[in-house]
Structures are given as structure tokens and as C-alpha cells.
Scaffold this active site. Structure first.
Site, PDB file in Angstrom:
ATOM      1  N   ASP A  16       0.856  -1.183   0.000  1.00 16.27           N
ATOM      2  CA  ASP A  16       0.000   0.000   0.000  1.00 16.27           C
ATOM      3  C   ASP A  16       0.893   1.234   0.000  1.00 16.27           C
ATOM      4  OD1 ASP A  16      -2.139   1.700   0.159  1.00 16.27           O
ATOM      5  OD2 ASP A  16      -2.785   1.094   2.162  1.00 16.27           O
ATOM      6  N   ASP A 110      -2.963   2.491  -5.953  1.00  8.92           N
ATOM      7  CA  ASP A 110      -1.935   2.564  -4.914  1.00  8.92           C
ATOM      8  C   ASP A 110      -1.827   1.326  -4.029  1.00  8.92           C
ATOM      9  OD1 ASP A 110      -4.382   3.001  -3.715  1.00  8.92           O
ATOM     10  OD2 ASP A 110      -3.659   4.547  -2.346  1.00  8.92           O
ATOM     11  N   GLU A 111      -2.512   0.236  -4.357  1.00 10.74           N
ATOM     12  CA  GLU A 111      -2.381  -0.962  -3.523  1.00 10.74           C
ATOM     13  C   GLU A 111      -2.655  -2.216  -4.339  1.00 10.74           C
ATOM     14  OE1 GLU A 111      -5.360  -1.571  -0.452  1.00 10.74           O
ATOM     15  OE2 GLU A 111      -6.652  -0.068  -1.381  1.00 10.74           O
TER      16      GLU A 111
END
Length: 362
Positions: A16, A110-111
Site C-alpha cells: 500500500d 496505490d495498492e
């Protein structure tokens, strides 16, 4: 642990990026470094899409109305989002993941989940893989990432939050069940505010309380989510990391602490949901042709409004325009809105190099 003995122990990493949008902006603009910034919104209107850690010290967070954020942090600097840049950085990170495993399941820009049980580097220790990946991300992008390592997706996701920012944590098969038992249910990934509120009404405050409930009880009260809750209460989550997965739909919804009564607050409340579902599509190179707006009123009645367009949406602004068209006829209201949701369906894989579609004439 007998319940897990029939399932081989996997090595799952959840990576993350830390305050991703805000960190990219601070990286690219030295004047913003070490300052409280909010991506999205403005001092007068809108909502915060992402907040830097300097802003989070003032309790500024994503989905917060900009006016509230500015009141909490008078020095807050608002920065317009640059989704093309975020997608480019996300692709750099994805290429790093691919050096270690082909089993990558992005959740957003983003993850992502990575299954490194068998990996391309022949490394046996998942914590060392996570350390290497985070170091490579820092070297290539200049950004920090946190990671969670565990034997299933749920616990890897929970672990990635334990030592943020710029840290990592491990939840082993030995301590997984005890970790879950001590966890408040409103901290569970997959348990939103409305579900947590319902659990509290049923006397379920922690993982231990959830574990005491039978499968039949959970199915009765939570429907198809019942088996999932029954499993994670015991530290069990057999979902696989699925690369190249095209879901039938992707959605997000939010229950508001106070009912909404006007168009502008409703539009602003939808923005974080729009960004969440769009982020998933961007991260997975997926296009959507059907948009559904869900509205639940204060008396718990609800309506949905959908529109299907001929070609997949090509920009977040197209999605915003379409949601605006669906939202407008809802007003004026006869009763307040307690929940809003956005769902994208008719999903299809897009070629990463495809020519962009012309903006839709909505």
C-alpha cells in the site's frame, strides 16, 4: 488451527503506497514538501481525495469536506489531482511487482495483493521480499510504501496498516486468530460503517464477539457476507490472489454521519466514491459502460438510477458527468439521504496502449 490444516499455508503480501496522491505531489513540487496538503477539493467546496501525513496530524482525511478540512488545518494547501501522473507511477510500481511474481491483484492505483508463495526470485522469506520491493519502489519512484505479510489476503491487508507510514508488519498463522479476536469490528477490512453499526446492534464489538456467532446467525443477518465474516473471525480467508481478474462490477458506497438534503453536498459526497471505483478501473486497465447510482434515504428506502453508454468511459470527468446526470433528477428531496453508492458494470479489459476515446457527449 485445525480449521486451517487442510489448506496449504500461502505467503501473501499487501503493498500500500503511503498517502499516494499527496506523496506524488510533494515529490514533484519541492514547495509542498513537509507541508499539510490535500489533493482534490478547494478551500470553499469539494472533498479531500487524499491528505499528506502532515495534514493527517490535524485529523484531515480522505472523503472529508474541504471546508471541514480547512477548519481543522488552516494552513492546508489544496492541490488539484493529476490522475495521469498517478497512473504512470502506479505502472512503475506494477513493473516492480512483476519482477517477483506474476500473481498480482491490484485493488486500486496505490495498492495490490501479491502471492509470493512461489516467486520469481526463489526467495523463501516473504518479509525479505516485501523489504526488497519497498526498497525498489523507493529507488525507482522516490515514494514510500508500506506492506503487510500474512498467510491470507484479509490479514495481509490488516497488517499493512500496522506500521504505516514506510513500514511493514507480519501476521503469522500462529498469531492470526488471536489478532482478529482482539480487533474491533469497525477496523475489519470489508466492514463499512453501516455494517459495523448493525454488528454493534447485535452485540458484536470485536472479532471475538463475531467468532461466537454461528454461521447460520451470520447468514441470517448479513446474507452472502455471512460465510466471509464467519471465516475471517477465525483468521481464515481462502480467497486466492487473482491476476487479470475482470469483475462483473466494482462499487463503493458511504453512509453519512448526517443526512444530506441538498444537491451540492450530495455531489461532493459522491466524489470519493467516484475516485475509488475509477482508481480500480485505471489500475486494472478495465473499461466500464454502465454506471449505477444508489441512493438510500433516511427512512431506509432506496432507489437506483443507471445509464449505459456505447463505449467504455475514458476519463474520470466522463464518470463525474454521468453521475451528475443521474443525480440531478433526484432533487428536490422530500427526505434526507443517508447513503450514496456508485457501481460500474459492463466491465471489459482495455488494451493499455489503446487510443483514448473521444469525450462523451452526455
Amino acid at each position: 488451527m485445525d480449521e486451517m490444516s487442510s489448506t496449504p499455508v500461502r505467503k501473501i503480501i499487501h503493498v500500500d503506497m503511503d498517502a499516494f496522491y499527496a506523496s506524488v505531489e510533494q515529490r514533484d513540487n519541492p514547495d509542498l514538501r513537509n507541508k499539510p496538503i490535500a489533493v482534490g477539493g478547494s478551500a470553499a467546496r469539494g472533498v479531500v481525495a487524499a491528505a499528506s501525513y502532515e495534514a493527517r496530524k490535524f485529523s484531515v482525511h480522505s472523503a472529508m469536506p474541504s471546508v471541514t478540512a480547512k477548519r481543522k488545518c488552516p494552513e492546508l494547501i489544496f492541490v488539484p489531482p493529476r490522475f495521469d501522473v498517478y497512473k504512470a507511477v502506479s505502472q512503475q510500481v506494477r513493473e516492480i511487482f512483476a519482477e517477483y511474481t506474476p500473481l498480482i491483484e491490484p485493488l486500486s492505483l496505490d495498492e495490490a495483493y501479491l502471492d509470493v508463495t512461489e516467486n520469481l526470485k526463489g526467495m523463501e522469506i516473504a518479509t525479505e521480499i516485501a523489504l526488497e520491493i519497498r526498497a525498489r519502489i523507493k529507488l525507482v519512484t522516490g515514494l514510500n510504501a508500506s506492506a503487510g505479510i500474512s498467510y491470507n489476503k484479509f490479514l495481509a491487508k490488516m497488517a499493512s496498516d500496522l506500521n504505516k507510514p514506510n513500514g511493514q508488519a507480519v501476521i503469522t498463522p500462529r498469531n492470526g486468530p488471536a489478532f482478529v479476536e482482539a480487533l474491533p469490528v469497525n477496523k475489519f477490512h470489508g466492514v463499512g460503517p453501516a455494517t459495523a453499526e448493525k454488528m454493534h446492534r447485535l452485540g458484536i464489538e470485536t472479532g471475538a464477539d463475531l467468532k461466537e456467532k454461528t454461521l447460520e446467525f451470520l447468514v441470517e443477518h448479513f446474507g452472502k457476507s455471512g460465510p466471509y465474516f464467519h471465516g475471517i473471525a477465525r483468521g481464515i480467508d481462502n480467497r486466492q490472489v487473482k491476476p487479470d481478474r475482470v469483475r462483473k462490477s466494482v462499487g463503493a458506497e458511504d453512509t453519512f454521519s448526517q443526512d444530506l438534503h441538498a444537491f451540492e453536498p450530495a455531489r461532493e459526497g459522491l466524489q470519493p466514491l467516484i475516485e475509488k471505483v475509477w482508481g480500480y478501473c485505471e489500475a486494472n486497465d478495465i473499461g466500464a459502460k454502465t454506471v449505477t447510482l444508489k441512493v438510500k434515504y433516511a427512512d431506509f428506502t432506496q432507489v437506483t438510477r443507471s445509464k449505459t453508454v456505447p463505449a467504455p468511459l475514458s476519463a474520470i470527468t466522463d464518470l463525474q458527468d454521468l453521475i451528475g446526470l443521474l443525480l440531478t433528477p433526484i432533487f428536490p428531496l422530500r427526505k434526507g439521504i443517508r447513503l450514496l453508492g456508485v457501481t460500474l458494470s459492463s466491465l471489459e479489459r482495455q488494451a493499455p496502449s489503446a487510443e483514448p476515446q473521444l469525450r462523451l457527449a452526455l
